[in-house]
Design an enzyme around this catalytic site. Structure first.
Site, PDB file in Angstrom:
ATOM      1  N   SER A 173      34.538  37.625  30.511  1.00  0.00           N
ATOM      2  CA  SER A 173      35.429  36.590  31.056  1.00  0.00           C
ATOM      3  C   SER A 173      34.733  35.236  31.014  1.00  0.00           C
ATOM      4  O   SER A 173      33.493  35.175  31.024  1.00  0.00           O
ATOM      5  CB  SER A 173      35.769  36.925  32.508  1.00  0.00           C
ATOM      6  OG  SER A 173      36.445  35.849  33.120  1.00  0.00           O
ATOM      7  N   TYR A 186      32.899  39.230  41.036  1.00  0.00           N
ATOM      8  CA  TYR A 186      33.510  39.264  39.700  1.00  0.00           C
ATOM      9  C   TYR A 186      32.659  38.468  38.701  1.00  0.00           C
ATOM     10  O   TYR A 186      32.351  38.955  37.605  1.00  0.00           O
ATOM     11  CB  TYR A 186      34.923  38.683  39.784  1.00  0.00           C
ATOM     12  CG  TYR A 186      35.720  38.714  38.494  1.00  0.00           C
ATOM     13  CD1 TYR A 186      36.394  39.868  38.098  1.00  0.00           C
ATOM     14  CD2 TYR A 186      35.832  37.590  37.692  1.00  0.00           C
ATOM     15  CE1 TYR A 186      37.141  39.891  36.923  1.00  0.00           C
ATOM     16  CE2 TYR A 186      36.572  37.592  36.526  1.00  0.00           C
ATOM     17  CZ  TYR A 186      37.227  38.749  36.142  1.00  0.00           C
ATOM     18  OH  TYR A 186      37.980  38.765  34.969  1.00  0.00           O
ATOM     19  N   LYS A 190      30.650  40.125  35.551  1.00  0.00           N
ATOM     20  CA  LYS A 190      31.031  39.723  34.182  1.00  0.00           C
ATOM     21  C   LYS A 190      29.839  39.117  33.454  1.00  0.00           C
ATOM     22  O   LYS A 190      29.667  39.342  32.259  1.00  0.00           O
ATOM     23  CB  LYS A 190      32.201  38.735  34.223  1.00  0.00           C
ATOM     24  CG  LYS A 190      33.540  39.382  34.611  1.00  0.00           C
ATOM     25  CD  LYS A 190      34.024  40.368  33.567  1.00  0.00           C
ATOM     26  CE  LYS A 190      35.402  40.924  33.873  1.00  0.00           C
ATOM     27  NZ  LYS A 190      35.842  41.939  32.910  1.00  0.00           N
ATOM     28  N   TYR A 231      46.889  27.438  37.641  1.00  0.00           N
ATOM     29  CA  TYR A 231      46.434  27.307  36.249  1.00  0.00           C
ATOM     30  C   TYR A 231      47.409  26.496  35.410  1.00  0.00           C
ATOM     31  O   TYR A 231      46.992  25.778  34.493  1.00  0.00           O
ATOM     32  CB  TYR A 231      46.175  28.686  35.637  1.00  0.00           C
ATOM     33  CG  TYR A 231      44.903  29.340  36.156  1.00  0.00           C
ATOM     34  CD1 TYR A 231      43.730  28.594  36.296  1.00  0.00           C
ATOM     35  CD2 TYR A 231      44.862  30.683  36.491  1.00  0.00           C
ATOM     36  CE1 TYR A 231      42.563  29.174  36.764  1.00  0.00           C
ATOM     37  CE2 TYR A 231      43.696  31.281  36.955  1.00  0.00           C
ATOM     38  CZ  TYR A 231      42.548  30.519  37.090  1.00  0.00           C
ATOM     39  OH  TYR A 231      41.398  31.092  37.548  1.00  0.00           O
TER      40      TYR A 231
HETATM   41  N1  LIG Z   1      43.837  37.760  32.565  1.00  0.00           N
HETATM   42  C1  LIG Z   1      42.832  36.920  32.416  1.00  0.00           C
HETATM   43  O1  LIG Z   1      43.002  35.682  32.523  1.00  0.00           O
HETATM   44  C2  LIG Z   1      41.456  37.415  32.104  1.00  0.00           C
HETATM   45  C3  LIG Z   1      40.483  36.447  31.794  1.00  0.00           C
HETATM   46  C4  LIG Z   1      39.203  36.868  31.492  1.00  0.00           C
HETATM   47  C5  LIG Z   1      38.896  38.197  31.478  1.00  0.00           C
HETATM   48  N2  LIG Z   1      39.848  39.137  31.776  1.00  0.00           N
HETATM   49  C6  LIG Z   1      39.451  40.527  31.750  1.00  0.00           C
HETATM   50  O2  LIG Z   1      40.258  41.233  30.846  1.00  0.00           O
HETATM   51  C7  LIG Z   1      40.434  42.589  31.275  1.00  0.00           C
HETATM   52  C8  LIG Z   1      41.915  42.900  31.377  1.00  0.00           C
HETATM   53  O3  LIG Z   1      42.514  41.978  32.271  1.00  0.00           O
HETATM   54  P1  LIG Z   1      44.097  41.846  32.451  1.00  0.00           P
HETATM   55  O4  LIG Z   1      44.353  40.438  32.785  1.00  0.00           O
HETATM   56  O5  LIG Z   1      44.789  42.487  31.312  1.00  0.00           O
HETATM   57  O6  LIG Z   1      44.258  42.730  33.767  1.00  0.00           O
HETATM   58  P2  LIG Z   1      45.565  43.454  34.389  1.00  0.00           P
HETATM   59  O7  LIG Z   1      46.793  42.891  33.802  1.00  0.00           O
HETATM   60  O8  LIG Z   1      45.364  43.404  35.855  1.00  0.00           O
HETATM   61  O9  LIG Z   1      45.398  44.962  33.879  1.00  0.00           O
HETATM   62  C9  LIG Z   1      44.283  45.691  34.287  1.00  0.00           C
HETATM   63  C10 LIG Z   1      44.215  46.995  33.521  1.00  0.00           C
HETATM   64  O10 LIG Z   1      43.011  47.672  33.929  1.00  0.00           O
HETATM   65  C11 LIG Z   1      43.352  48.946  34.455  1.00  0.00           C
HETATM   66  N3  LIG Z   1      42.406  49.308  35.502  1.00  0.00           N
HETATM   67  C12 LIG Z   1      42.122  48.649  36.651  1.00  0.00           C
HETATM   68  N4  LIG Z   1      41.191  49.302  37.351  1.00  0.00           N
HETATM   69  C13 LIG Z   1      40.873  50.403  36.622  1.00  0.00           C
HETATM   70  C14 LIG Z   1      39.988  51.483  36.804  1.00  0.00           C
HETATM   71  N5  LIG Z   1      39.202  51.576  37.885  1.00  0.00           N
HETATM   72  N6  LIG Z   1      39.931  52.448  35.857  1.00  0.00           N
HETATM   73  C15 LIG Z   1      40.711  52.381  34.749  1.00  0.00           C
HETATM   74  N7  LIG Z   1      41.577  51.383  34.518  1.00  0.00           N
HETATM   75  C16 LIG Z   1      41.653  50.411  35.450  1.00  0.00           C
HETATM   76  C17 LIG Z   1      44.778  48.825  34.932  1.00  0.00           C
HETATM   77  O11 LIG Z   1      45.370  50.121  34.987  1.00  0.00           O
HETATM   78  P3  LIG Z   1      46.690  50.426  35.904  1.00  0.00           P
HETATM   79  O12 LIG Z   1      47.839  49.759  35.196  1.00  0.00           O
HETATM   80  O13 LIG Z   1      46.768  51.899  35.901  1.00  0.00           O
HETATM   81  O14 LIG Z   1      46.415  49.814  37.250  1.00  0.00           O
HETATM   82  C18 LIG Z   1      45.364  47.930  33.855  1.00  0.00           C
HETATM   83  O15 LIG Z   1      45.667  48.681  32.695  1.00  0.00           O
HETATM   84  C19 LIG Z   1      39.694  42.690  32.604  1.00  0.00           C
HETATM   85  O16 LIG Z   1      38.415  43.200  32.383  1.00  0.00           O
HETATM   86  C20 LIG Z   1      39.608  41.245  33.070  1.00  0.00           C
HETATM   87  O17 LIG Z   1      38.523  41.034  33.921  1.00  0.00           O
HETATM   88  C21 LIG Z   1      41.128  38.757  32.105  1.00  0.00           C
END
Ligand SMILES: NC(=O)c1ccc[n+]([C@@H]2O[C@H](COP(=O)([O-])OP(=O)(O)OC[C@H]3O[C@@H](n4cnc5c(N)ncnc54)[C@H](OP(=O)(O)O)[C@@H]3O)[C@@H](O)[C@H]2O)c1
Length: 282
Positions: A173, A186, A190, A231
């Site tokens: 991230s 977090y 990261k 944002y």
């Molecule tokens: N969105 C952003 O702006 C952003 C920016 C930088 C980095 N990221 C990183 O990108 C990744 C995905 O983010 P996102 O925005 O797509 O998140 P999201 O929409 O909240 O989706 C999270 C996903 O992770 C799964 N998950 C959560 N806890 C888990 C666990 N303990 N074991 C297995 N699966 C788990 C969830 O499964 P369920 O559906 O079953 O709950 C879901 O599929 C993360 O690592 C996040 O830190 C996101």
């Protein structure tokens, strides 16, 4: 076990990965994407399926969404399986890998994507040990030990000449390099993914297993929905040189390029997918 030249290349020659030796029992290369039921992981899993991978769609709670994903992939002629597992839990991780290998016989790609934000987004002075443990288990310990398990399996496959290369991608991230004092756990977890990426990259490079960190910026997903207005305003005000929200597909596009081996003389690299957010400006 004997292996033979794959016939998968005749399916979609242009976009299939460069594997020429695969198990006769299962001919597609296989990818595990954690947290693939929603958001960024979903986009990555769909993209890898389109590129010819058999995909394990991991989720922790969203069974229905994961099963819909599998149905969507299969209806497009792809191969997928939904596997429930909490990546922060050791026995779940073992079961996840076992189920993946039982289904596909191999793992060529691991995308450590599953992640959670800091529970309650508390100020650093109010941060709790419970929050720390949950975030670290999910965002760092899980990816570390899944990478270890996947690497062991990939080493076996490369050694047996079942496959020529492996790829491990850690989704970190911009919080690895920009402080948010209400999400200290977090940010710290990261930022540790960079060192983890370097460690595995160094250890696995002689075996043709490449390891990358993909660093998304502000991406539209359930994770950022609660802070959308904040944002919206920051982006409109010029926070990022490219003035738009990132989309999960932006991250999937970068992951697909890495998995295809399009940067073959690189490993341990951090790829920013953040609209230029990381550029320091005067
Ligand atoms: N969105 C952003 O702006 C952003 C920016 C930088 C980095 N990221 C990183 O990108 C990744 C995905 O983010 P996102 O925005 O797509 O998140 P999201 O929409 O909240 O989706 C999270 C996903 O992770 C799964 N998950 C959560 N806890 C888990 C666990 N303990 N074991 C297995 N699966 C788990 C969830 O499964 P369920 O559906 O079953 O709950 C879901 O599929 C993360 O690592 C996040 O830190 C996101």
């Amino acid at each position: 076990m004997k292996y033979h030249l794959s016939r998968i290349t005749c399916i979609k020659r242009t976009c299939l990965p460069k594997f020429d030796l695969v198990s006769p029992s299962f001919q597609k290369p296989a990818a595990l994407v954690t947290g693939a039921s929603r958001g960024i992981g979903q986009a990555i899993a769909l993209r890898l399926a389109k590129e010819g991978y058999a995909v394990a769609v991991n989720y922790v709670r969203s069974r229905e969404r994961a099963e819909e994903m599998v149905a969507e992939i299969e209806s497009g002629g792809g191969t997928a399986v939904a596997i429930q597992a909490d990546v922060g839990n050791a026995s779940d991780r073992r079961r996840l890998m076992d189920e993946m290998l039982a289904k596909f016989g191999k793992i060529d790609v691991l995308v450590n994507n599953a992640g959670i934000t800091s529970p309650g987004r508390r100020d650093i002075l109010d941060a709790t040990e419970e929050g720390w443990d949950t975030v670290f288990d999910t965002n760092l310990k899980g990816p570390f030990f899944l990478a270890q398990a996947a690497a062991r399996e990939m080493l076996r496959l490369v050694g047996e000449k079942t496959t020529r290369r492996g790829t491990i991608i850690n989704i970190s991230s911009i919080s690895a390099l920009a402080v948010s004092v209400n999400r200290a756990d977090y940010c710290i977890a990261k930022s540790a993914l960079q060192m983890m990426t370097w460690l595995y990259a160094e250890r696995l490079a002689p075996h043709n297993i490449h390891v990358f960190e993909v660093c998304p910026g502000i991406i539209a997903s359930d994770m950022t929905e609660p802070v959308k207005q904040k944002y919206d305003e920051l982006i409109a005000g010029g926070l990022t040189p490219i003035r738009r929200w990132g989309q999960p597909e932006d991250v999937a596009t970068a992951v697909a390029a890495l998995v295809r081996g399009e940067v073959p003389f690189s490993t341990g690299e951090r790829i920013h997918v953040d609209g230029g957010f990381h550029i320091r400006r005067l």
